[in-house]
Design a protein around this motif. Structure first.
Motif, PDB file in Angstrom:
ATOM      1  N   GLN A  53      -1.812  -5.312   2.536  1.00 24.11           N
ATOM      2  CA  GLN A  53      -0.893  -4.822   1.367  1.00 24.11           C
ATOM      3  C   GLN A  53      -0.229  -3.503   1.521  1.00 24.11           C
ATOM      4  O   GLN A  53       0.800  -3.481   1.115  1.00 24.11           O
ATOM      5  CB  GLN A  53      -1.858  -4.823   0.060  1.00 24.11           C
ATOM      6  CG  GLN A  53      -2.414  -6.169  -0.421  1.00 24.11           C
ATOM      7  CD  GLN A  53      -3.543  -6.047  -1.487  1.00 24.11           C
ATOM      8  OE1 GLN A  53      -4.068  -4.891  -1.716  1.00 24.11           O
ATOM      9  NE2 GLN A  53      -3.851  -7.226  -2.083  1.00 24.11           N
ATOM     10  N   SER A  54      -0.891  -2.803   2.148  1.00 25.71           N
ATOM     11  CA  SER A  54      -0.422  -1.517   2.096  1.00 25.71           C
ATOM     12  C   SER A  54       0.674  -1.387   3.269  1.00 25.71           C
ATOM     13  O   SER A  54       1.603  -0.700   3.214  1.00 25.71           O
ATOM     14  CB  SER A  54      -1.400  -0.281   2.641  1.00 25.71           C
ATOM     15  OG  SER A  54      -2.161  -0.566   3.706  1.00 25.71           O
ATOM     16  N   ARG A  57       3.653  -2.798   1.913  1.00 23.52           N
ATOM     17  CA  ARG A  57       4.542  -1.880   0.787  1.00 23.52           C
ATOM     18  C   ARG A  57       5.457  -0.922   1.822  1.00 23.52           C
ATOM     19  O   ARG A  57       6.306  -0.637   1.467  1.00 23.52           O
ATOM     20  CB  ARG A  57       3.274  -1.147  -0.140  1.00 23.52           C
ATOM     21  CG  ARG A  57       2.965  -1.918  -1.197  1.00 23.52           C
ATOM     22  CD  ARG A  57       2.509  -0.982  -2.070  1.00 23.52           C
ATOM     23  NE  ARG A  57       1.472  -0.111  -1.546  1.00 23.52           N
ATOM     24  CZ  ARG A  57      -0.013  -0.621  -1.667  1.00 23.52           C
ATOM     25  NH1 ARG A  57      -0.552  -1.656  -2.172  1.00 23.52           N
ATOM     26  NH2 ARG A  57      -1.155   0.113  -1.349  1.00 23.52           N
ATOM     27  N   LYS A  61       9.075  -0.413   2.012  1.00 27.10           N
ATOM     28  CA  LYS A  61       9.715   1.184   1.543  1.00 27.10           C
ATOM     29  C   LYS A  61      10.513   1.331   2.667  1.00 27.10           C
ATOM     30  O   LYS A  61      11.761   2.145   2.384  1.00 27.10           O
ATOM     31  CB  LYS A  61       8.684   1.952   1.463  1.00 27.10           C
ATOM     32  CG  LYS A  61       9.111   3.433   1.429  1.00 27.10           C
ATOM     33  CD  LYS A  61       7.564   4.307   1.629  1.00 27.10           C
ATOM     34  CE  LYS A  61       8.283   5.993   1.724  1.00 27.10           C
ATOM     35  NZ  LYS A  61       7.085   6.788   1.926  1.00 27.10           N
TER      36      LYS A  61
END
Length: 119
Positions: A53-54, A57, A61
């Motif tokens: 998940q990170s 992200r 970004k």
């Protein structure tokens, strides 16, 4: 059955009981290790999900950041291009003297001729 046979059978039973107890201890130890391994696998799965998940992200970004930079550079490039085109356009003469390049002659009026002669 005599006493020595009974003792021999009892010794064999005791040996079997000892082996069985040893096997039960090993099975319990193995179960403990399997539980520990299962716990670690669950933790690893949870950690990998969080990492996934990170990383998504972070990827999104930096994709947006990269896209913004490309848009800024493209916009600056277009502004520079338009500026150069305008500079070239306005610095080159376009022959804008009325549109007719032929020489026009005018005949002087009699009063103008008289003024010139008097001078």
């Amino acid at each position: 059955m005599n006493n020595s046979q009974m003792e021999s059978a009892q010794a064999q039973v005791n040996d079997v009981v000892g082996v069985m107890r040893n096997n039960i201890d090993k099975v319990l130890e193995r179960d403990s290790k399997l539980n520990d391994l299962d716990y670690r696998a669950s933790n690893l799965e949870a950690s990998s999900n969080m990492f996934q998940q990170s990383s998504r992200r972070l990827k999104k970004k930096y994709w947006w950041q990269n896209m913004k930079m490309k848009l800024w550079l493209g916009g600056c490039g277009i502004v520079i291009f338009i500026t150069i085109v305008c500079i070239i356009y306005f610095s080159v003469p376009h022959g804008g003297g009325g549109g007719d390049n032929s020489v026009t002659t005018t005949t002087p009026t009699p009063k103008a001729v008289e003024n010139i002669q008097n001078e």
